[in-house]
Write a protein that holds these residues in place. Structure first.
Motif, mmCIF file in Angstrom:
data_model
loop_
_atom_site.group_PDB
_atom_site.id
_atom_site.type_symbol
_atom_site.label_atom_id
_atom_site.label_comp_id
_atom_site.label_asym_id
_atom_site.label_seq_id
_atom_site.Cartn_x
_atom_site.Cartn_y
_atom_site.Cartn_z
ATOM 1 N N ASP A 33 -19.406 47.534 7.086
ATOM 2 C CA ASP A 33 -18.365 48.018 8.017
ATOM 3 C C ASP A 33 -17.015 47.406 7.662
ATOM 4 O O ASP A 33 -15.990 48.071 7.647
ATOM 5 C CB ASP A 33 -18.715 47.648 9.466
ATOM 6 N N ARG A 34 -17.031 46.111 7.387
ATOM 7 C CA ARG A 34 -15.787 45.387 7.104
ATOM 8 C C ARG A 34 -15.144 45.879 5.810
ATOM 9 O O ARG A 34 -13.932 46.081 5.734
ATOM 10 C CB ARG A 34 -16.109 43.886 7.001
ATOM 11 N N LEU A 35 -15.971 46.096 4.788
ATOM 12 C CA LEU A 35 -15.465 46.582 3.503
ATOM 13 C C LEU A 35 -14.904 47.994 3.647
ATOM 14 O O LEU A 35 -13.853 48.318 3.095
ATOM 15 C CB LEU A 35 -16.586 46.563 2.456
ATOM 16 N N ARG A 36 -15.598 48.810 4.421
ATOM 17 C CA ARG A 36 -15.111 50.188 4.632
ATOM 18 C C ARG A 36 -13.814 50.186 5.418
ATOM 19 O O ARG A 36 -12.889 50.941 5.113
ATOM 20 C CB ARG A 36 -16.173 51.025 5.348
ATOM 21 N N ALA A 37 -13.744 49.321 6.418
ATOM 22 C CA ALA A 37 -12.518 49.245 7.228
ATOM 23 C C ALA A 37 -11.339 48.835 6.356
ATOM 24 O O ALA A 37 -10.189 49.197 6.621
ATOM 25 C CB ALA A 37 -12.719 48.251 8.377
ATOM 26 N N ALA A 38 -11.638 48.072 5.285
ATOM 27 C CA ALA A 38 -10.569 47.640 4.377
ATOM 28 C C ALA A 38 -10.276 48.697 3.313
ATOM 29 O O ALA A 38 -9.482 48.455 2.400
ATOM 30 C CB ALA A 38 -10.963 46.315 3.724
ATOM 31 N N GLY A 39 -10.946 49.833 3.416
ATOM 32 C CA GLY A 39 -10.625 50.947 2.519
ATOM 33 C C GLY A 39 -11.477 51.050 1.270
ATOM 34 O O GLY A 39 -11.220 51.911 0.421
ATOM 35 N N ARG A 40 -12.492 50.182 1.150
ATOM 36 C CA ARG A 40 -13.344 50.284 -0.038
ATOM 37 C C ARG A 40 -14.442 51.324 0.170
ATOM 38 O O ARG A 40 -14.943 51.497 1.279
ATOM 39 C CB ARG A 40 -14.013 48.922 -0.347
ATOM 40 N N THR A 41 -14.789 51.998 -0.912
ATOM 41 C CA THR A 41 -15.938 52.897 -0.868
ATOM 42 C C THR A 41 -17.190 52.044 -1.056
ATOM 43 O O THR A 41 -17.287 51.292 -2.028
ATOM 44 C CB THR A 41 -15.856 53.939 -2.002
#
Ligand code: TYD
Length: 205
Positions: free
Chosen positions: A25-33
């Motif tokens: 969730d955190r990585l996605r929130a930061a824009g990473r796929t």
């Protein structure tokens, strides 16, 4: 940014799967796929292997069990992990080869060299850039798993102790690739500790 391969591991009951989810969730929130996966399973063949591994009707030998975990892993590497990394995604995998080393090797007593050789074949040498091992004393992990520790046989307790020892030993031998995360706090606290390790790898604060 280039692809990154992260895996989470540890004893059952350490909150590893929850922590995988929070990380994703955190990585996605930061824009990473992010491509998430778990072992065993994650491919059509791997999912069928998972059913075999979890089916209690089989009294499975340790080598057979190990080959099945490796078969699932080989499929996952080929069909999911390598393509995702080639696409510059972050892969977060719930367990990987280290689980075979800890469970079938340290826990079950299969030769570590044999497991590493099987692992080399299954992964083609692909290893996580970083593995987070969520760590708790065995008693605490068993209790969190929702099963009272005193209902476990001594041998089962011993087995988990050996598995935990395996995770800790492997981490001590490769501190740049395997990091221990204290899993004794609440989910948020554990996540903060995990994020502090992962964030620099993805160039995030
Ligand atoms: P687990 O991650 O706990 O799956 P779930 O949370 O969906 O139940 O994995 C299932 C069990 O398989 C767990 O007890 C650890 C074990 N395991 C091995 O013994 N060797 C391996 O190589 C892997 C990947 C898992």
């Amino acid at each position: 940014m280039p692809g990154l391969f992260l895996s989470c591991d540890g004893l059952d009951g350490t909150g590893k799967s929850t922590q995988c989810r929070l990380l994703i969730d955190r990585l996605r929130a930061a824009g990473r796929t992010v491509v998430s996966c778990r072992e065993p399973g994650g491919t059509p063949l791997g999912d069928r292997v998972r059913e075999l591994l979890l089916d209690k009707q089989y009294d499975m030998s340790l080598p057979a069990e190990s080959f099945l975990f490796m078969a699932s892993r080989a499929e996952l590497v080929r069909h999911v992990i390598r393509p995702a990394l080639a696409d510059d995604s972050v892969v977060v995998c719930d367990r990987f080869l280290l689980a075979s080393v800890a469970y079938q090797g340290y826990g079950g007593g299969l030769s570590l060299d044999a497991i590493r050789a099987m692992g080399q074949l299954a992964t083609g040498g692909l290893a996580p850039d970083l593995t987070l091992v969520f760590d708790l004393p065995v008693e605490a992990a068993l209790a969190r798993r929702g099963r009272a520790a005193d209902r476990m046989e001594d041998r089962a307790q011993d087995y988990h102790e050996r598995v935990r020892h395996g995770f800790l030993t492997e981490a001590a031998a490769a501190p740049d690739r395997i990091r221990i995360v204290d899993a004794s706090g609440d989910a948020d606290t554990i996540h903060r500790a995990a994020w502090a390790i992962v964030a620099p790898l993805v160039g995030l604060p």
